[in-house]
Design a protein around this motif. Structure first.
Motif, PDB file in Angstrom:
ATOM      1  N   ASN A   1      39.094  51.456  10.952  1.00 34.13           N
ATOM      2  CA  ASN A   1      38.329  50.227  11.173  1.00 34.13           C
ATOM      3  C   ASN A   1      39.229  49.048  11.558  1.00 34.13           C
ATOM      4  O   ASN A   1      38.750  48.055  12.101  1.00 34.13           O
TER       5      ASN A   1
ATOM      6  N   TRP B   1      35.918  54.931  15.439  1.00 28.79           N
ATOM      7  CA  TRP B   1      35.254  53.972  14.535  1.00 28.79           C
ATOM      8  C   TRP B   1      34.294  53.074  15.321  1.00 28.79           C
ATOM      9  O   TRP B   1      33.163  52.813  14.890  1.00 28.79           O
TER      10      TRP B   1
ATOM     11  N   GLU C   1      28.933  40.292   7.926  1.00 31.14           N
ATOM     12  CA  GLU C   1      29.767  41.025   6.973  1.00 31.14           C
ATOM     13  C   GLU C   1      28.949  41.339   5.726  1.00 31.14           C
ATOM     14  O   GLU C   1      28.230  40.475   5.205  1.00 31.14           O
TER      15      GLU C   1
ATOM     16  N   ARG D   1      26.703  47.086   9.612  1.00 28.98           N
ATOM     17  CA  ARG D   1      27.967  47.567  10.186  1.00 28.98           C
ATOM     18  C   ARG D   1      28.917  48.012   9.071  1.00 28.98           C
ATOM     19  O   ARG D   1      29.595  49.022   9.184  1.00 28.98           O
ATOM     20  N   CYS D   2      28.931  47.253   7.993  1.00 28.90           N
ATOM     21  CA  CYS D   2      29.827  47.598   6.881  1.00 28.90           C
ATOM     22  C   CYS D   2      29.403  48.904   6.220  1.00 28.90           C
ATOM     23  O   CYS D   2      30.243  49.710   5.828  1.00 28.90           O
TER      24      CYS D   2
ATOM     25  N   CYS E   1      30.728  51.537   8.335  1.00 29.72           N
ATOM     26  CA  CYS E   1      32.186  51.532   8.195  1.00 29.72           C
ATOM     27  C   CYS E   1      32.590  52.256   6.901  1.00 29.72           C
ATOM     28  O   CYS E   1      33.485  53.111   6.899  1.00 29.72           O
ATOM     29  N   PHE E   2      31.906  51.939   5.812  1.00 30.00           N
ATOM     30  CA  PHE E   2      32.198  52.621   4.535  1.00 30.00           C
ATOM     31  C   PHE E   2      31.998  54.125   4.701  1.00 30.00           C
ATOM     32  O   PHE E   2      32.812  54.931   4.266  1.00 30.00           O
TER      33      PHE E   2
ATOM     34  N   LYS F   1      32.659  43.580  -1.531  1.00 37.49           N
ATOM     35  CA  LYS F   1      32.056  44.880  -1.172  1.00 37.49           C
ATOM     36  C   LYS F   1      31.202  45.382  -2.329  1.00 37.49           C
ATOM     37  O   LYS F   1      31.677  45.433  -3.469  1.00 37.49           O
TER      38      LYS F   1
ATOM     39  N   CYS G   1      38.755  40.997   6.731  1.00 39.49           N
ATOM     40  CA  CYS G   1      38.488  42.326   6.184  1.00 39.49           C
ATOM     41  C   CYS G   1      39.249  43.402   6.945  1.00 39.49           C
ATOM     42  O   CYS G   1      39.923  44.234   6.340  1.00 39.49           O
ATOM     43  N   GLY G   2      39.142  43.395   8.286  1.00 39.11           N
ATOM     44  CA  GLY G   2      39.898  44.424   9.012  1.00 39.11           C
ATOM     45  C   GLY G   2      39.497  44.633  10.457  1.00 39.11           C
ATOM     46  O   GLY G   2      40.344  44.758  11.331  1.00 39.11           O
ATOM     47  N   CYS G   3      38.188  44.698  10.725  1.00 36.70           N
ATOM     48  CA  CYS G   3      37.781  44.954  12.109  1.00 36.70           C
ATOM     49  C   CYS G   3      37.801  43.651  12.914  1.00 36.70           C
ATOM     50  O   CYS G   3      37.883  42.557  12.340  1.00 36.70           O
TER      51      CYS G   3
HETATM   52  S1  SF4 Z   1      36.219  46.266   8.518  1.00 38.21           S
HETATM   53 FE1  SF4 Z   1      35.172  45.105   6.894  1.00 38.21          FE
HETATM   54  S2  SF4 Z   1      33.837  43.645   7.980  1.00 38.21           S
HETATM   55 FE2  SF4 Z   1      34.450  45.248   9.450  1.00 38.21          FE
HETATM   56  S3  SF4 Z   1      32.779  46.715   9.323  1.00 38.21           S
HETATM   57 FE3  SF4 Z   1      34.382  47.420   7.928  1.00 38.21          FE
HETATM   58  S4  SF4 Z   1      33.788  46.592   5.924  1.00 38.21           S
HETATM   59 FE4  SF4 Z   1      32.636  45.470   7.464  1.00 38.21          FE
END
Ligand code: SF4
Length: 177
Positions: free
Chosen positions: A39, A74, A86, A90-91, A94-95, A122, A166-168
């Protein structure tokens, strides 16, 4: 299937709040870390977080498995949900993406859990709902017993890199606003 635990780790600050607790230090149970974070918005960010996770693994003498970075896969998983807020759909995807990869690594060998539950941003409930599709998923809520605070303190002591998003790329956009 053995008694061991494969722990999906998102980053060292969260990881510190999960592995640095008495119930995780159990000679009867081997904990291995699984860094799977496709991600993340760039290979540079992946390597930056991984470098601190390597330090953490060394400090706690834990084996670390690195899942190769595949951001294109991803992006396909979250296709159409780019502008979701967020904590939204989408999260969830992602999880599920990261847990599925962890489940694949643990299959037939051991139980698995995730450090994602330590973050106050989260939902552990959502993570547990998603994880329940695999019978070897362990719903460990690392938020309990001040997990997040523990991780924050340990990260400061170890001088770990602490990201501010967060990351993405979509979470970076919301942080940059
Ligand atoms: S990286 Fe974080 S903000 Fe982006 S989809 Fe994944 S959990 Fe959500």
């Amino acid at each position: 299937m053995g008694n061991d635990l494969l722990l999906h780790i998102c980053c060292a600050p969260c990881g510190g709040g999960c592995v640095n607790r008495p119930e995780m230090i159990n000679p009867e149970r081997k904990v291995r870390l699984f860094f799977s974070n496709s991600n993340l918005d760039s290979a540079e960010e992946f390597e930056r977080r991984l470098a601190c996770v390597r330090q953490l693994a060394e400090f706690f003498r834990l084996d670390l498995i690195v899942d190769p970075y595949d951001h294109d896969a991803w992006l396909r998983a979250v296709d159409g949900l780019e502008s979701a807020p967020e904590g939204g759909d989408r999260c969830r995807k992602c999880f599920e993406f990261n847990l599925r990869r962890t489940a694949g690594e643990a299959a037939g060998k051991c139980a698995f859990a995730t450090t994602l539950t330590v973050s106050p941003r989260k939902s552990s409930k959502v993570l547990f709902e998603i994880g329940s599709q695999w019978e070897n998923f362990e719903p460990i809520d690392f938020k309990k017993k001040n997990g997040y605070l523990l991780g924050t303190r340990f990260a400061a002591e170890q001088n770990f890199y602490r990201q501010n998003y967060c990351g993405c790329e979509f979470s970076r956009r919301s942080t940059d606003k």
